[in-house]
Design a protein around this motif. Structure first.
Motif, PDB file in Angstrom:
ATOM      1  N   TRP A   3       0.834  -1.185   0.000  1.00 20.47           N
ATOM      2  CA  TRP A   3       0.000   0.000   0.000  1.00 20.47           C
ATOM      3  C   TRP A   3       0.876   1.244   0.000  1.00 20.47           C
ATOM      4  CZ3 TRP A   3      -5.367   0.515   0.072  1.00 20.47           C
ATOM      5  CH2 TRP A   3      -6.084  -0.686   0.086  1.00 20.47           C
ATOM      6  N   GLN A   4       0.330   2.332  -0.521  1.00 23.33           N
ATOM      7  CA  GLN A   4       1.088   3.568  -0.639  1.00 23.33           C
ATOM      8  C   GLN A   4       0.225   4.749  -0.202  1.00 23.33           C
ATOM      9  OE1 GLN A   4       2.304   4.270  -4.684  1.00 23.33           O
ATOM     10  NE2 GLN A   4       4.161   5.293  -4.027  1.00 23.33           N
ATOM     11  N   VAL A   5       0.834   5.689   0.513  1.00 20.90           N
ATOM     12  CA  VAL A   5       0.151   6.918   0.918  1.00 20.90           C
ATOM     13  C   VAL A   5       0.382   7.966  -0.163  1.00 20.90           C
ATOM     14  CG1 VAL A   5       0.228   8.849   2.552  1.00 20.90           C
ATOM     15  CG2 VAL A   5       0.215   6.503   3.404  1.00 20.90           C
ATOM     16  N   ASN A   6      -0.714   8.557  -0.656  1.00 19.86           N
ATOM     17  CA  ASN A   6      -0.649   9.645  -1.633  1.00 19.86           C
ATOM     18  C   ASN A   6      -1.496  10.805  -1.132  1.00 19.86           C
ATOM     19  OD1 ASN A   6       0.990   8.391  -3.689  1.00 19.86           O
ATOM     20  ND2 ASN A   6      -0.746   7.062  -4.085  1.00 19.86           N
ATOM     21  N   TYR A   7      -1.258  11.989  -1.699  1.00 27.31           N
ATOM     22  CA  TYR A   7      -1.964  13.185  -1.255  1.00 27.31           C
ATOM     23  C   TYR A   7      -2.927  13.681  -2.318  1.00 27.31           C
ATOM     24  CZ  TYR A   7       1.901  13.294   2.070  1.00 27.31           C
ATOM     25  OH  TYR A   7       2.810  12.956   3.020  1.00 27.31           O
ATOM     26  N   PHE A  75      -8.981   8.003   2.597  1.00 29.79           N
ATOM     27  CA  PHE A  75      -9.746   6.817   2.205  1.00 29.79           C
ATOM     28  C   PHE A  75      -8.844   5.881   1.422  1.00 29.79           C
ATOM     29  CE2 PHE A  75     -10.052   9.148  -1.694  1.00 29.79           C
ATOM     30  CZ  PHE A  75     -10.412   8.260  -2.703  1.00 29.79           C
ATOM     31  N   ALA A  76      -9.250   4.606   1.362  1.00 23.08           N
ATOM     32  CA  ALA A  76      -8.513   3.599   0.591  1.00 23.08           C
ATOM     33  C   ALA A  76      -9.049   3.630  -0.830  1.00 23.08           C
ATOM     34  CB  ALA A  76      -8.708   2.220   1.208  1.00 23.08           C
ATOM     35  N   HIS A  77      -8.147   3.773  -1.793  1.00 22.66           N
ATOM     36  CA  HIS A  77      -8.515   3.886  -3.198  1.00 22.66           C
ATOM     37  C   HIS A  77      -7.945   2.709  -3.984  1.00 22.66           C
ATOM     38  CE1 HIS A  77     -10.041   5.940  -6.645  1.00 22.66           C
ATOM     39  NE2 HIS A  77      -8.878   6.371  -7.099  1.00 22.66           N
ATOM     40  N   THR A  78      -8.407   2.554  -5.206  1.00 22.33           N
ATOM     41  CA  THR A  78      -7.928   1.453  -6.044  1.00 22.33           C
ATOM     42  C   THR A  78      -6.416   1.537  -6.236  1.00 22.33           C
ATOM     43  OG1 THR A  78      -8.362   2.749  -8.036  1.00 22.33           O
ATOM     44  CG2 THR A  78     -10.104   1.257  -7.316  1.00 22.33           C
ATOM     45  N   LYS A  80      -4.240  -0.072  -4.383  1.00 18.72           N
ATOM     46  CA  LYS A  80      -3.587  -0.132  -3.067  1.00 18.72           C
ATOM     47  C   LYS A  80      -2.977   1.208  -2.669  1.00 18.72           C
ATOM     48  CE  LYS A  80      -2.648  -4.964  -2.335  1.00 18.72           C
ATOM     49  NZ  LYS A  80      -1.673  -5.929  -1.896  1.00 18.72           N
ATOM     50  N   GLN A  81      -3.803   2.230  -2.704  1.00 21.70           N
ATOM     51  CA  GLN A  81      -3.326   3.531  -2.260  1.00 21.70           C
ATOM     52  C   GLN A  81      -4.294   4.165  -1.277  1.00 21.70           C
ATOM     53  OE1 GLN A  81      -2.982   6.431  -5.425  1.00 21.70           O
ATOM     54  NE2 GLN A  81      -4.461   5.345  -6.682  1.00 21.70           N
ATOM     55  N   PHE A  82      -3.705   4.842  -0.290  1.00 21.51           N
ATOM     56  CA  PHE A  82      -4.468   5.631   0.661  1.00 21.51           C
ATOM     57  C   PHE A  82      -4.315   7.075   0.217  1.00 21.51           C
ATOM     58  CE2 PHE A  82      -3.145   1.975   3.313  1.00 21.51           C
ATOM     59  CZ  PHE A  82      -4.405   1.495   3.645  1.00 21.51           C
ATOM     60  N   ILE A  83      -5.430   7.748  -0.001  1.00 20.36           N
ATOM     61  CA  ILE A  83      -5.387   9.145  -0.422  1.00 20.36           C
ATOM     62  C   ILE A  83      -5.687  10.027   0.786  1.00 20.36           C
ATOM     63  CG2 ILE A  83      -6.273  10.892  -2.025  1.00 20.36           C
ATOM     64  CD1 ILE A  83      -5.038   8.501  -3.486  1.00 20.36           C
ATOM     65  N   MET A  84      -4.690  10.829   1.168  1.00 25.21           N
ATOM     66  CA  MET A  84      -4.848  11.764   2.275  1.00 25.21           C
ATOM     67  C   MET A  84      -5.591  12.980   1.727  1.00 25.21           C
ATOM     68  SD  MET A  84      -3.452  10.132   4.649  1.00 25.21           S
ATOM     69  CE  MET A  84      -3.125   8.448   4.188  1.00 25.21           C
ATOM     70  N   LEU A  85      -6.772  13.261   2.282  1.00 20.27           N
ATOM     71  CA  LEU A  85      -7.669  14.264   1.720  1.00 20.27           C
ATOM     72  C   LEU A  85      -7.540  15.634   2.368  1.00 20.27           C
ATOM     73  CD1 LEU A  85     -10.743  11.906   1.522  1.00 20.27           C
ATOM     74  CD2 LEU A  85      -9.379  12.712  -0.414  1.00 20.27           C
ATOM     75  N   ASN A  86      -7.510  15.683   3.677  1.00 18.59           N
ATOM     76  CA  ASN A  86      -7.348  16.957   4.379  1.00 18.59           C
ATOM     77  C   ASN A  86      -6.860  16.708   5.798  1.00 18.59           C
ATOM     78  OD1 ASN A  86     -10.113  15.988   4.829  1.00 18.59           O
ATOM     79  ND2 ASN A  86     -10.456  17.880   5.949  1.00 18.59           N
ATOM     80  N   GLY A  87      -6.268  17.745   6.353  1.00 20.48           N
ATOM     81  CA  GLY A  87      -5.763  17.670   7.715  1.00 20.48           C
ATOM     82  C   GLY A  87      -6.233  18.870   8.508  1.00 20.48           C
ATOM     83  N   PHE A  88      -6.339  18.695   9.818  1.00 15.90           N
ATOM     84  CA  PHE A  88      -6.793  19.785  10.668  1.00 15.90           C
ATOM     85  C   PHE A  88      -6.356  19.547  12.106  1.00 15.90           C
ATOM     86  CE2 PHE A  88     -10.027  16.557  10.583  1.00 15.90           C
ATOM     87  CZ  PHE A  88     -10.521  16.495  11.874  1.00 15.90           C
ATOM     88  N   THR A  89      -6.397  20.621  12.879  1.00 13.90           N
ATOM     89  CA  THR A  89      -6.156  20.544  14.308  1.00 13.90           C
ATOM     90  C   THR A  89      -7.512  20.417  14.972  1.00 13.90           C
ATOM     91  OG1 THR A  89      -4.222  21.947  14.060  1.00 13.90           O
ATOM     92  CG2 THR A  89      -5.097  21.698  16.289  1.00 13.90           C
ATOM     93  N   LYS A  90      -7.661  19.382  15.762  1.00 10.52           N
ATOM     94  CA  LYS A  90      -8.952  19.086  16.381  1.00 10.52           C
ATOM     95  C   LYS A  90      -9.114  19.907  17.661  1.00 10.52           C
ATOM     96  CE  LYS A  90     -11.804  15.110  17.436  1.00 10.52           C
ATOM     97  NZ  LYS A  90     -11.855  13.678  17.565  1.00 10.52           N
TER      98      LYS A  90
END
Length: 113
Positions: A3-7, A75-78, A80-90
């Motif tokens: 699996w690979q992390v992508n933005y 989310f997990a996408h076709t 074998k990649q995880f697409i990082m969608l947004n980030g925030f401070t909770k």
């Protein structure tokens, strides 16, 4: 294949998630990247406290330090990649609806490509 992390990237090639990550201090960024590494290694087997399911196939990577609580929605996408969608401070107990809505919008853009 691992699996690979992508933005997520906008149409003009900008990556709001990378910009947000760059704005964080080095220690927090290191914690988040460590969790990205764990996600790539253990994929769908990784559980809390590192990740937490949200809704509609969305998950959040979790990190915290003395200054705050940080989340990256993905989310997990076709392929074998995880697409990082947004980030925030909770700042509240619940994940803000606007952050989930933004992630859903970006996920839809990617799926509809």
């Amino acid at each position: 294949m691992e699996w690979q992390v992508n933005y997520y990237k906008t149409e003009d090639g900008e990556s709001p998630i990378e910009e947000w990550l760059d704005s964080l201090n080095e220690k927090v960024r290191a914690k988040i990247f460590r969790n990205f590494d764990l996600l790539e290694k253990f994929a769908l087997q990784l559980k809390e406290p590192y990740i937490k399911p949200l809704e509609d196939k969305l998950y959040e990577i979790r990190a915290k330090d003395t200054r705050g609580i940080y989340r990256v929605v993905y989310f997990a996408h076709t392929g074998k990649q995880f697409i990082m969608l947004n980030g925030f401070t909770k700042k509240t107990q619940k994940t803000p609806r606007k952050e989930i809505a933004l992630a859903k919008q970006r996920m839809k853009e990617i799926i509809d490509e």
